[in-house]
Design a protein around this motif. Structure first.
Motif, PDB file in Angstrom:
ATOM      1  N   ALA A  27       0.839  -1.199   0.000  1.00  0.00           N
ATOM      2  CA  ALA A  27       0.000   0.000   0.000  1.00  0.00           C
ATOM      3  C   ALA A  27       0.875   1.251   0.000  1.00  0.00           C
ATOM      4  O   ALA A  27       0.607   2.203  -0.728  1.00  0.00           O
ATOM      5  CB  ALA A  27      -0.930  -0.007   1.208  1.00  0.00           C
ATOM      6  N   ALA A  28       1.937   1.264   0.801  1.00  0.00           N
ATOM      7  CA  ALA A  28       2.835   2.423   0.855  1.00  0.00           C
ATOM      8  C   ALA A  28       3.503   2.659  -0.495  1.00  0.00           C
ATOM      9  O   ALA A  28       3.612   3.805  -0.955  1.00  0.00           O
ATOM     10  CB  ALA A  28       3.892   2.225   1.943  1.00  0.00           C
ATOM     11  N   TRP A  39      10.189   8.854  -8.178  1.00  0.00           N
ATOM     12  CA  TRP A  39      10.953   8.224  -7.100  1.00  0.00           C
ATOM     13  C   TRP A  39      12.007   7.286  -7.681  1.00  0.00           C
ATOM     14  O   TRP A  39      11.753   6.612  -8.670  1.00  0.00           O
ATOM     15  CB  TRP A  39      10.035   7.363  -6.232  1.00  0.00           C
ATOM     16  N   THR A  40      13.135   7.177  -7.026  1.00  0.00           N
ATOM     17  CA  THR A  40      14.075   6.104  -7.338  1.00  0.00           C
ATOM     18  C   THR A  40      13.617   4.883  -6.543  1.00  0.00           C
ATOM     19  O   THR A  40      12.853   5.002  -5.581  1.00  0.00           O
ATOM     20  CB  THR A  40      15.518   6.466  -6.942  1.00  0.00           C
ATOM     21  N   ALA A  41      14.117   3.715  -6.920  1.00  0.00           N
ATOM     22  CA  ALA A  41      13.771   2.496  -6.176  1.00  0.00           C
ATOM     23  C   ALA A  41      14.251   2.611  -4.725  1.00  0.00           C
ATOM     24  O   ALA A  41      13.576   2.148  -3.801  1.00  0.00           O
ATOM     25  CB  ALA A  41      14.377   1.274  -6.849  1.00  0.00           C
ATOM     26  N   LEU A  44      11.758   4.772  -2.806  1.00  0.00           N
ATOM     27  CA  LEU A  44      10.539   4.008  -2.545  1.00  0.00           C
ATOM     28  C   LEU A  44      10.761   2.997  -1.423  1.00  0.00           C
ATOM     29  O   LEU A  44       9.906   2.819  -0.556  1.00  0.00           O
ATOM     30  CB  LEU A  44      10.073   3.294  -3.812  1.00  0.00           C
ATOM     31  N   ALA A  45      11.907   2.347  -1.437  1.00  0.00           N
ATOM     32  CA  ALA A  45      12.224   1.368  -0.399  1.00  0.00           C
ATOM     33  C   ALA A  45      12.276   2.030   0.972  1.00  0.00           C
ATOM     34  O   ALA A  45      11.723   1.510   1.946  1.00  0.00           O
ATOM     35  CB  ALA A  45      13.552   0.682  -0.716  1.00  0.00           C
ATOM     36  N   ARG A  46      12.943   3.169   1.057  1.00  0.00           N
ATOM     37  CA  ARG A  46      13.014   3.891   2.335  1.00  0.00           C
ATOM     38  C   ARG A  46      11.626   4.290   2.817  1.00  0.00           C
ATOM     39  O   ARG A  46      11.312   4.183   4.001  1.00  0.00           O
ATOM     40  CB  ARG A  46      13.883   5.138   2.197  1.00  0.00           C
ATOM     41  N   ARG A  47      10.816   4.775   1.917  1.00  0.00           N
ATOM     42  CA  ARG A  47       9.461   5.216   2.276  1.00  0.00           C
ATOM     43  C   ARG A  47       8.647   4.062   2.851  1.00  0.00           C
ATOM     44  O   ARG A  47       7.880   4.240   3.794  1.00  0.00           O
ATOM     45  CB  ARG A  47       8.772   5.784   1.047  1.00  0.00           C
ATOM     46  N   ARG A  52      15.925  -2.255  -0.806  1.00  0.00           N
ATOM     47  CA  ARG A  52      15.835  -1.786  -2.189  1.00  0.00           C
ATOM     48  C   ARG A  52      15.486  -2.949  -3.121  1.00  0.00           C
ATOM     49  O   ARG A  52      14.697  -2.798  -4.056  1.00  0.00           O
ATOM     50  CB  ARG A  52      17.147  -1.148  -2.624  1.00  0.00           C
ATOM     51  N   SER A  53      16.046  -4.113  -2.874  1.00  0.00           N
ATOM     52  CA  SER A  53      15.768  -5.273  -3.732  1.00  0.00           C
ATOM     53  C   SER A  53      14.294  -5.668  -3.680  1.00  0.00           C
ATOM     54  O   SER A  53      13.717  -6.085  -4.685  1.00  0.00           O
ATOM     55  CB  SER A  53      16.651  -6.460  -3.340  1.00  0.00           C
ATOM     56  N   THR A  54      13.669  -5.515  -2.524  1.00  0.00           N
ATOM     57  CA  THR A  54      12.248  -5.824  -2.392  1.00  0.00           C
ATOM     58  C   THR A  54      11.407  -4.824  -3.184  1.00  0.00           C
ATOM     59  O   THR A  54      10.462  -5.203  -3.883  1.00  0.00           O
ATOM     60  CB  THR A  54      11.827  -5.816  -0.913  1.00  0.00           C
TER      61      THR A  54
END
Length: 89
Positions: A27-28, A39-41, A44-47, A52-54
């Motif tokens: 959802a996030a 966004w960079t990957a 998005l991962a941090r958010r 990052r791989s996920t």
């Protein structure tokens, strides 16, 4: 035929892209993609609080659904891939 319903039936299946509603990570990511920014990957991962791989795996699995639904989802800035959803047309 109800023209309002016909309009809702076309486009991307957001529930299918976002996954189960209880999955806060998906959802996030989905909400971030639709907030109008690129966004960079990594961002998005941090958010979403994931690796990052996920985030990259999620993007790879779901970008085609968004594109087929009428959204432009990727761009580039130099060598950096950017992700975000904007309607096309």
């Amino acid at each position: 035929m109800d023209t309002q319903r016909a309009g809702r039936d076309r486009g991307v299946d957001l529930a299918g892209v976002a996954g189960p509603p209880a999955d806060g990570t998906r959802a996030a990511l989905c909400l971030a993609l639709f907030d109008g920014r690129a966004w960079t990957a990594t961002e998005l991962a941090r958010r979403a609080g994931i690796a990052r791989s996920t985030a990259t795996s999620y993007l790879n699995l779901n970008l085609n659904l968004l594109v087929n639904g009428g959204f432009r989802v990727e761009g580039r800035h130099g060598r950096t891939a950017l992700y975000g959803c904007q309607t096309v047309g």
